[in-house]
Design an enzyme around this catalytic site. Structure first.
Site, PDB file in Angstrom:
ATOM      1  N   TYR A 149      44.911 -65.824 -48.001  1.00 16.22           N
ATOM      2  CA  TYR A 149      44.788 -67.243 -48.334  1.00 16.22           C
ATOM      3  C   TYR A 149      43.342 -67.719 -48.462  1.00 16.22           C
ATOM      4  O   TYR A 149      42.503 -67.431 -47.594  1.00 16.22           O
ATOM      5  CB  TYR A 149      45.486 -68.106 -47.272  1.00 16.22           C
ATOM      6  CG  TYR A 149      45.931 -69.448 -47.842  1.00 16.22           C
ATOM      7  CD1 TYR A 149      47.154 -69.561 -48.475  1.00 16.22           C
ATOM      8  CD2 TYR A 149      45.116 -70.567 -47.777  1.00 16.22           C
ATOM      9  CE1 TYR A 149      47.566 -70.773 -49.027  1.00 16.22           C
ATOM     10  CE2 TYR A 149      45.520 -71.784 -48.325  1.00 16.22           C
ATOM     11  CZ  TYR A 149      46.756 -71.880 -48.953  1.00 16.22           C
ATOM     12  OH  TYR A 149      47.158 -73.070 -49.496  1.00 16.22           O
ATOM     13  N   LYS A 165      33.634 -69.484 -48.777  1.00 17.03           N
ATOM     14  CA  LYS A 165      33.120 -69.825 -47.440  1.00 17.03           C
ATOM     15  C   LYS A 165      32.337 -68.654 -46.840  1.00 17.03           C
ATOM     16  O   LYS A 165      31.320 -68.858 -46.164  1.00 17.03           O
ATOM     17  CB  LYS A 165      34.280 -70.194 -46.523  1.00 17.03           C
ATOM     18  CG  LYS A 165      35.132 -71.328 -47.042  1.00 17.03           C
ATOM     19  CD  LYS A 165      34.337 -72.592 -47.207  1.00 17.03           C
ATOM     20  CE  LYS A 165      35.235 -73.753 -47.619  1.00 17.03           C
ATOM     21  NZ  LYS A 165      34.466 -74.973 -47.834  1.00 17.03           N
ATOM     22  N   HIS A 194      27.554 -77.141 -46.998  1.00 18.57           N
ATOM     23  CA  HIS A 194      28.938 -77.502 -47.315  1.00 18.57           C
ATOM     24  C   HIS A 194      28.910 -78.911 -47.929  1.00 18.57           C
ATOM     25  O   HIS A 194      29.277 -79.884 -47.282  1.00 18.57           O
ATOM     26  CB  HIS A 194      29.749 -77.467 -46.017  1.00 18.57           C
ATOM     27  CG  HIS A 194      31.231 -77.592 -46.205  1.00 18.57           C
ATOM     28  ND1 HIS A 194      32.071 -78.016 -45.198  1.00 18.57           N
ATOM     29  CD2 HIS A 194      32.038 -77.338 -47.261  1.00 18.57           C
ATOM     30  CE1 HIS A 194      33.315 -78.017 -45.635  1.00 18.57           C
ATOM     31  NE2 HIS A 194      33.324 -77.609 -46.876  1.00 18.57           N
ATOM     32  N   ARG A 197      47.120 -75.961 -52.350  1.00 16.49           N
ATOM     33  CA  ARG A 197      45.871 -76.000 -53.129  1.00 16.49           C
ATOM     34  C   ARG A 197      46.104 -75.849 -54.616  1.00 16.49           C
ATOM     35  O   ARG A 197      47.102 -75.283 -55.056  1.00 16.49           O
ATOM     36  CB  ARG A 197      44.964 -74.839 -52.679  1.00 16.49           C
ATOM     37  CG  ARG A 197      44.557 -74.897 -51.205  1.00 16.49           C
ATOM     38  CD  ARG A 197      43.425 -75.869 -51.003  1.00 16.49           C
ATOM     39  NE  ARG A 197      43.002 -75.964 -49.622  1.00 16.49           N
ATOM     40  CZ  ARG A 197      41.744 -76.212 -49.237  1.00 16.49           C
ATOM     41  NH1 ARG A 197      40.798 -76.401 -50.136  1.00 16.49           N
ATOM     42  NH2 ARG A 197      41.439 -76.319 -47.961  1.00 16.49           N
ATOM     43  N   ARG A 208      42.586 -71.474 -43.645  1.00 12.64           N
ATOM     44  CA  ARG A 208      41.563 -70.668 -42.976  1.00 12.64           C
ATOM     45  C   ARG A 208      41.944 -70.500 -41.510  1.00 12.64           C
ATOM     46  O   ARG A 208      42.573 -71.374 -40.920  1.00 12.64           O
ATOM     47  CB  ARG A 208      40.197 -71.351 -43.073  1.00 12.64           C
ATOM     48  CG  ARG A 208      39.602 -71.358 -44.460  1.00 12.64           C
ATOM     49  CD  ARG A 208      38.222 -71.963 -44.485  1.00 12.64           C
ATOM     50  NE  ARG A 208      38.242 -73.383 -44.216  1.00 12.64           N
ATOM     51  CZ  ARG A 208      37.993 -73.941 -43.051  1.00 12.64           C
ATOM     52  NH1 ARG A 208      37.660 -73.204 -42.002  1.00 12.64           N
ATOM     53  NH2 ARG A 208      38.044 -75.252 -42.894  1.00 12.64           N
ATOM     54  N   ASP A 260      32.102 -78.676 -53.384  1.00 11.54           N
ATOM     55  CA  ASP A 260      32.257 -78.095 -52.042  1.00 11.54           C
ATOM     56  C   ASP A 260      30.985 -77.482 -51.455  1.00 11.54           C
ATOM     57  O   ASP A 260      30.784 -77.551 -50.256  1.00 11.54           O
ATOM     58  CB  ASP A 260      33.361 -77.027 -52.090  1.00 11.54           C
ATOM     59  CG  ASP A 260      33.868 -76.639 -50.711  1.00 11.54           C
ATOM     60  OD1 ASP A 260      34.000 -77.526 -49.851  1.00 11.54           O
ATOM     61  OD2 ASP A 260      34.126 -75.447 -50.483  1.00 11.54           O
ATOM     62  N   CYS A 313      38.261 -83.964 -46.291  1.00  5.32           N
ATOM     63  CA  CYS A 313      37.864 -85.367 -46.032  1.00  5.32           C
ATOM     64  C   CYS A 313      37.534 -86.081 -47.342  1.00  5.32           C
ATOM     65  O   CYS A 313      36.819 -87.085 -47.338  1.00  5.32           O
ATOM     66  CB  CYS A 313      36.641 -85.421 -45.126  1.00  5.32           C
ATOM     67  SG  CYS A 313      37.002 -85.167 -43.406  1.00  5.32           S
ATOM     68  N   SER A 336      36.060 -80.336 -43.994  1.00  5.86           N
ATOM     69  CA  SER A 336      37.138 -79.936 -44.910  1.00  5.86           C
ATOM     70  C   SER A 336      38.227 -81.006 -44.986  1.00  5.86           C
ATOM     71  O   SER A 336      38.589 -81.598 -43.971  1.00  5.86           O
ATOM     72  CB  SER A 336      37.767 -78.632 -44.412  1.00  5.86           C
ATOM     73  OG  SER A 336      36.764 -77.668 -44.255  1.00  5.86           O
TER      74      SER A 336
HETATM   75  C1  OXD Z   1      37.495 -76.030 -46.823  1.00  4.84           C
HETATM   76  C2  OXD Z   1      37.649 -75.783 -48.265  1.00  4.84           C
HETATM   77  O1  OXD Z   1      38.353 -75.630 -46.027  1.00  4.84           O
HETATM   78  O2  OXD Z   1      36.794 -76.222 -49.030  1.00  4.84           O
HETATM   79  O3  OXD Z   1      36.464 -76.624 -46.454  1.00  4.84           O
HETATM   80  O4  OXD Z   1      38.622 -75.120 -48.678  1.00  4.84           O
HETATM   81 MN    MN Z   2      35.081 -77.000 -48.012  1.00  5.13          MN
END
Ligand code: OXD
Ligand code: MN
Length: 606
Positions: free
Chosen positions: A210, A219, A239, A378, A69, A286, A263, A261
């Site tokens: 991406y 998102k 989130h 990913r 991102r 998520d 974590c 993100s």
């Molecule tokens: C993030 C994702 O970046 O879930 O939070 O991809």
């Molecule tokens: Mn996320």
């Protein structure tokens, strides 16, 4: 047969502007999906993986500039800057429309324009939202097919006049007559724009192919646009992962948890508890959309249909259930390709192959000085392939939430688990969430930043108003509100080693959370919140000394005072829309920690 007037007019308008070679209305079928995959393999942008090891799986490599991102190029466009607030990149709606319209002009030349109807949330559920993404990327189509409910089934929901959220996406790389295509076309960073129009409920994305920049249901819609809608309509778009925890007596608790993100949300969402008799099932990893049900409790729905997880670090140790779920029908992006056409990444729990092709398409051996997989590589996999998916994961009514966890990567100060004294104190804790930055965004990694509610990059409006919305939701929930906890799996010792083993052992903390929900006489009120007493969390067998366990819960007064200074600085940035009640929580914490209120060290909690 499409008869939605707004959709037909919009598709025509976009096609006139972007000038694609052809338009394809996506139906979501298996045949259509296979055709797109075959086309991409033929064009050299996808590699079919070993059918025995990874049936139905494909590998993609992105352009090295398009790997995550791009928060710096992500905008909230509104009429007034204060409606986006200090934590967002604001841009004037009219100005950005002019800039992006110029970029969109002819941007799909030589390419197919795909029209992708999708539903965030189970089709037809009261909380679900329909979006339509127009994109010139077949990679987006096949990912959206996994991450959302998509295609004809969704189009069938749209009547002549029903509404939907228009999501316009282009990779920003027209293919002119005679030009040869590249494996991952995209625009240079300075002309990438991921723009949200919360007032108009609309998304315009340009230049990136991406993840969150391009799969606009995730998102962009389910968090940035939905958070603004949720505030207006009295619900919450967060989130958060959602998990179901069942104790040995068979009682299930649903827990929602917000972490920045990368974590470990996916790991926690489908963890295998190490404590006997307990089990975890996954509702989502998520995003949680939550509303108050008829019984006054908070109910959560996962608006997504798949997992877009970070591959490096995912292993049979850290997340066996994810590993099992990604063995088939999975899209891999930016991982290493082994010589047998299988995949590998760092910390996969499997020895590195002696040779492979790295995420940039170069020869790789363990002696290479570069990583084989990009740190933000990913996997995209259907949620239905997860063997521990909860039976209620598609329940249109959602699941009742008993506890909310906040957390972040904090090497010091923040204890393993700390329960809020009440809802507003919990909102304060959420607002003060901080974490070390990760590779999920392009930018510096490992720097502590405030990431309130893990929503810093995802809140579609003024953060002060968002905090206020949380306070209002608490007022509506009253005594039915879930308990709030702050957790930190990432505290380090003096030698820089993580103290807490994490992963499946986090079930010990979840058990304590359920015991607190049941009102068990555990924990004690301290200056910073309710902390477990020695013995309240079972640490048997972990090999942690009593001193180490004490360290996990120690109140480091100096550290907390520094934390308060940092929160004060952050609150000052939020400005005059910061709710007075949060400032009051901060002041009370300061009082409790300093001589004004109490000794701050005996745990008397005054
Ligand atoms: C993030 C994702 O970046 O879930 O939070 O991809
Ligand atoms: Mn996320």
């Amino acid at each position: 047969m499409v008869n939605n007037k707004k959709l037909l007019a919009w598709v025509e308008e976009v096609a006139t502007l972007t000038k694609p070679k052809e338009i394809q209305w996506v139906d979501g079928s298996l045949e259509e999906n296979q055709k797109l995959l075959d086309l991409m393999v033929e064009a050299g942008s996808a590699t079919k993986l070993n059918e025995t090891e990874k049936p139905g799986c494909y590998l993609f490599r992105s352009h090295p500039s398009d790997v995550a991102r791009v928060e710096g190029r992500t905008y909230i466009a509104s009429k007034k800057q204060e409606d986006a607030g200090a934590t967002n990149n604001w841009i004037d709606s009219l100005e950005i429309k002019e800039t992006m319209t110029k970029l969109y002009n002819g941007c799909m030349e030589g390419r197919t324009m795909y029209v992708i109807p999708f539903s965030m949330g189970p089709i037809g559920a009261p909380i679900s939202k329909i979006g339509v993404e127009i994109s010139d990327s077949p990679y987006v189509v096949i990912n959206m097919r996994i991450m959302t409910r998509m295609g004809k089934v969704v189009l069938d929901q749209l009547s002549e006049d029903s509404d939907f959220i228009p999501c316009l996406h282009s990779i920003g790389s027209p293919l002119r007559e005679g030009e040869k295509d590249v494996a991952w076309p995209c625009a240079p960073i300075e002309s990438k724009y991921i723009t949200h129009f919360p007032e108009e409920r609309m998304i315009w994305s340009y230049g990136s192919g991406y993840g969150g920049n391009a799969l606009l249901g995730k998102k962009c819609l389910a968090l940035r646009i939905a958070s603004a809608q949720a505030k207006d309509e009295g619900w919450m778009a967060e989130h958060m992962l959602i998990l179901a925890l069942t104790n040995p007596e068979g009682k299930t608790y649903y827990v929602a948890a917000a972490f920045p993100s990368a974590c470990g949300k996916t790991n926690l969402a489908m963890m295998q508890p190490t404590i006997p008799g307990w089990s975890v099932k996954c509702v989502g990893d998520d995003i949680a959309w939550m509303r108050i049900g008829d019984d006054g409790r908070l109910y959560a729905v996962n608006p997504e249909a798949g997992f877009f997880g970070v591959a490096p670090g995912t292993s049979m140790d850290s997340n066996p259930n994810a590993m099992k779920a990604i063995q088939k029908n999975t899209i891999y992006t930016n991982v290493l390709l082994k010589d047998n056409n299988d995949v590998w990444w760092e910390e996969m729990g499997e020895d590195a192959p002696s040779h492979g092709i790295d995420w940039e398409g170069n020869e790789w051996t363990p002696a290479s000085d570069k990583k084989g997989a990009h740190p933000n590589a990913r996997f995209t996999a259907p949620a239905s392939q997860c063997s521990v998916i909860d039976e209620n994961w598609e329940n249109p009514a959602g699941v009742p939430i008993s506890a909310i966890l906040f957390g972040g990567r904090r090497p010091s100060t923040i204890p393993l688990v700390n329960e809020a004294l009440n809802w507003n104190h919990g909102v304060f804790m959420g607002s003060a969430t901080g974490s070390e930055t990760t590779a999920a965004n392009i930018g510096a990694v490992g720097v502590i930043r405030r990431d309130p509610f893990a929503m810093l990059p995802f809140c579609g409006y003024n953060m002060g108003d968002y905090f206020n919305h949380w306070i209002n939701m608490g007022e509506k929930l009253g005594d039915k509100a879930p308990k709030i906890f702050f957790v930190n799996w990432f505290r380090k010792d003096n030698s820089g080693k993580f103290i807490w083993p994490g992963f499946g052992e986090n079930s010990r903390v979840l058990k304590y959370v359920t015991e607190r929900i049941e009102g068990k006489n555990l924990g004690e009120e301290t200056a910073i919140g309710i902390l477990p007493k020695l013995g309240d969390i079972d640490v048997n067998g972990l090999g942690l000394s009593e001193a180490t366990v004490e360290d996990l819960f120690a109140i480091d007064k100096e550290g907390w005072l520094a934390e308060i200074t940092s929160i004060e600085e952050f609150y000052a940035k939020i400005g005059d829309r910061l709710p007075a009640r949060l400032q009051a929580e901060l002041d009370k914490l300061k009082d409790r920690l300093t001589d004004n209120g109490s000794c701050g060290c005996c745990g008397c909690g005054k």
